[in-house]
Design a protein around this motif. Structure first.
Motif, mmCIF file in Angstrom:
data_model
loop_
_atom_site.group_PDB
_atom_site.id
_atom_site.type_symbol
_atom_site.label_atom_id
_atom_site.label_comp_id
_atom_site.label_asym_id
_atom_site.label_seq_id
_atom_site.Cartn_x
_atom_site.Cartn_y
_atom_site.Cartn_z
ATOM 1 N N ALA A 11 16.445 60.206 40.921
ATOM 2 C CA ALA A 11 16.288 59.366 42.105
ATOM 3 C C ALA A 11 15.627 60.145 43.242
ATOM 4 O O ALA A 11 14.777 59.611 43.975
ATOM 5 C CB ALA A 11 17.652 58.831 42.549
ATOM 6 N N ALA A 12 15.994 61.420 43.379
ATOM 7 C CA ALA A 12 15.403 62.261 44.425
ATOM 8 C C ALA A 12 13.918 62.468 44.174
ATOM 9 O O ALA A 12 13.115 62.535 45.117
ATOM 10 C CB ALA A 12 16.120 63.601 44.486
ATOM 11 N N ALA A 13 13.532 62.551 42.890
ATOM 12 C CA ALA A 13 12.129 62.749 42.550
ATOM 13 C C ALA A 13 11.290 61.541 42.939
ATOM 14 O O ALA A 13 10.164 61.672 43.430
ATOM 15 C CB ALA A 13 11.995 63.033 41.056
ATOM 16 N N VAL A 14 11.823 60.342 42.723
ATOM 17 C CA VAL A 14 11.088 59.122 43.085
ATOM 18 C C VAL A 14 10.873 59.070 44.594
ATOM 19 O O VAL A 14 9.816 58.649 45.089
ATOM 20 C CB VAL A 14 11.852 57.863 42.604
ATOM 21 N N GLU A 15 11.857 59.529 45.345
ATOM 22 C CA GLU A 15 11.731 59.558 46.803
ATOM 23 C C GLU A 15 10.757 60.656 47.235
ATOM 24 O O GLU A 15 9.921 60.448 48.124
ATOM 25 C CB GLU A 15 13.097 59.808 47.438
ATOM 26 N N ALA A 202 6.196 58.576 35.498
ATOM 27 C CA ALA A 202 6.426 57.454 34.593
ATOM 28 C C ALA A 202 7.696 57.662 33.771
ATOM 29 O O ALA A 202 8.490 56.734 33.583
ATOM 30 C CB ALA A 202 5.218 57.274 33.668
ATOM 31 N N ALA A 203 7.888 58.902 33.300
ATOM 32 C CA ALA A 203 9.088 59.204 32.502
ATOM 33 C C ALA A 203 10.347 59.099 33.357
ATOM 34 O O ALA A 203 11.388 58.623 32.889
ATOM 35 C CB ALA A 203 8.969 60.597 31.903
ATOM 36 N N ILE A 204 10.267 59.519 34.619
ATOM 37 C CA ILE A 204 11.414 59.442 35.531
ATOM 38 C C ILE A 204 11.813 57.983 35.744
ATOM 39 O O ILE A 204 13.003 57.626 35.666
ATOM 40 C CB ILE A 204 11.066 60.111 36.877
ATOM 41 N N LYS A 205 10.831 57.142 35.989
ATOM 42 C CA LYS A 205 11.112 55.715 36.215
ATOM 43 C C LYS A 205 11.698 55.073 34.962
ATOM 44 O O LYS A 205 12.592 54.225 35.046
ATOM 45 C CB LYS A 205 9.835 54.997 36.647
ATOM 46 N N LEU A 206 11.209 55.492 33.811
ATOM 47 C CA LEU A 206 11.723 54.959 32.550
ATOM 48 C C LEU A 206 13.191 55.349 32.363
ATOM 49 O O LEU A 206 14.015 54.524 31.946
ATOM 50 C CB LEU A 206 10.882 55.482 31.391
ATOM 51 N N GLU A 209 15.334 53.271 34.710
ATOM 52 C CA GLU A 209 15.505 51.905 34.197
ATOM 53 C C GLU A 209 16.577 51.881 33.118
ATOM 54 O O GLU A 209 17.391 50.957 33.046
ATOM 55 C CB GLU A 209 14.176 51.390 33.637
ATOM 56 N N GLY A 210 16.570 52.911 32.278
ATOM 57 C CA GLY A 210 17.581 52.993 31.214
ATOM 58 C C GLY A 210 18.979 53.163 31.792
ATOM 59 O O GLY A 210 19.966 52.631 31.242
ATOM 60 N N ASP A 211 19.082 53.877 32.923
ATOM 61 C CA ASP A 211 20.386 54.084 33.556
ATOM 62 C C ASP A 211 20.943 52.773 34.104
ATOM 63 O O ASP A 211 22.165 52.597 34.217
ATOM 64 C CB ASP A 211 20.283 55.099 34.692
ATOM 65 N N HIS A 212 20.043 51.847 34.462
ATOM 66 C CA HIS A 212 20.500 50.581 35.055
ATOM 67 C C HIS A 212 20.800 49.516 34.011
ATOM 68 O O HIS A 212 21.339 48.460 34.335
ATOM 69 C CB HIS A 212 19.429 50.057 36.032
ATOM 70 N N GLU A 213 20.424 49.789 32.756
ATOM 71 C CA GLU A 213 20.719 48.828 31.703
ATOM 72 C C GLU A 213 22.203 48.864 31.376
ATOM 73 O O GLU A 213 22.829 49.922 31.359
ATOM 74 C CB GLU A 213 19.928 49.159 30.422
ATOM 75 N N PRO A 214 22.824 47.693 31.157
ATOM 76 C CA PRO A 214 24.249 47.678 30.826
ATOM 77 C C PRO A 214 24.505 48.384 29.494
ATOM 78 O O PRO A 214 23.697 48.309 28.570
ATOM 79 C CB PRO A 214 24.568 46.182 30.728
ATOM 80 N N ALA A 215 25.580 49.115 29.442
ATOM 81 C CA ALA A 215 25.943 49.837 28.219
ATOM 82 C C ALA A 215 26.205 48.839 27.084
ATOM 83 O O ALA A 215 26.864 47.808 27.288
ATOM 84 C CB ALA A 215 27.166 50.689 28.461
ATOM 85 N N LYS A 216 25.700 49.148 25.907
ATOM 86 C CA LYS A 216 25.904 48.271 24.761
ATOM 87 C C LYS A 216 27.307 48.488 24.185
ATOM 88 O O LYS A 216 27.760 49.625 24.048
ATOM 89 C CB LYS A 216 24.855 48.557 23.687
ATOM 90 N N GLU A 217 27.976 47.374 23.892
ATOM 91 C CA GLU A 217 29.318 47.475 23.316
ATOM 92 C C GLU A 217 29.225 47.914 21.866
ATOM 93 O O GLU A 217 28.349 47.483 21.117
ATOM 94 C CB GLU A 217 30.014 46.121 23.414
ATOM 95 N N LYS A 218 30.141 48.780 21.509
ATOM 96 C CA LYS A 218 30.196 49.226 20.116
ATOM 97 C C LYS A 218 30.778 48.132 19.244
ATOM 98 O O LYS A 218 31.738 47.459 19.639
ATOM 99 C CB LYS A 218 31.060 50.486 20.011
#
Length: 219
Positions: A11-15, A202-206, A209-218
């Protein structure tokens, strides 16, 4: 998913990148390679010397990591000061002479033709002398070096830089695709959040985005 600390860095890198500006340039090499290899053979197709195989074996046994990123996987060995393809164009007798101190003066080169003039200058002021001392400090024995067998030096571990493939041959970060001063920056610790290349952003943003995706239930 990133750890909380990793997420904070991303997040700091994006800023931080908002305070940067992009510089784009094209580096082109246009040089002649010798038609003969260092051993005099007209077969210039690269095959690994036994020195290079031993260098890789030794490096792996030592657990050498990428000199830039510290990664331990995907390691390749970069010829640091001289490429094998140009080894057939080097006067290795003079190189050894400078390295062991027998040659004190080198010819001054014409800046346009690259050919020697009648003047000389102290060898200790040359980049060659510095290279010789660096590899000597890294363990290379110049007195045992045979100028007739340059692969002994060219493929030695002291003349190598262990690099992850991304920092060796990849376009965005590879040493083979950047000028020396630009690539050399990668060896230095960055200020928090500094982004070096667009592909990093681009990799940072990706990742974010993955961090904001809801965790998949096992299941």
């Amino acid at each position: 998913m990133s750890t909380p600390q990793e997420h904070e860095h991303l997040a700091a890198a994006v800023e931080q990148v908002q305070k940067e500006h992009e510089m784009r340039d094209t580096v082109t090499d246009d040089v002649f390679f010798p038609n003969r290899s260092a051993d005099g053979s007209t077969n210039t197709a690269r095959t690994e010397s036994h020195y290079f195989r031993e260098t890789k074996r030794k490096g792996h046994a030592m657990g050498l990591r990428c000199a830039i990123s510290g990664q331990k996987d995907g390691i390749q060995y970069h010829h640091l000061f001289i490429e094998w393809a140009l080894s057939g164009a080097v006067d290795w007798v003079t190189v050894k002479g400078v390295a062991i101190g027998n040659i004190k003066e080198l010819p001054v080169l014409d800046p346009d033709t690259g050919q020697p003039t009648d003047e000389t200058f102290p060898a200790e002021q040359s980049y060659l002398w510095l290279i010789c001392k660096i590899v000597e400090l890294r363990g290379f024995d110049w007195r045992a070096f045979d100028p007739a067998d340059p692969a002994q030096f060219v493929d030695d571990l002291a003349q190598m830089l262990p690099l992850h493939a991304n920092f060796h041959t990849a376009k965005a970060h590879g040493v083979h695709h950047h000028s020396g001063p630009m690539w050399g920056f990668l060896a230095f610790p960055r200020i928090p959040g500094f982004v070096y290349t667009p592909d990093e952003l681009a990799a940072i943003k990706l990742h974010l985005e993955g961090d904001h995706e809801p965790a998949k239930e096992k299941p």
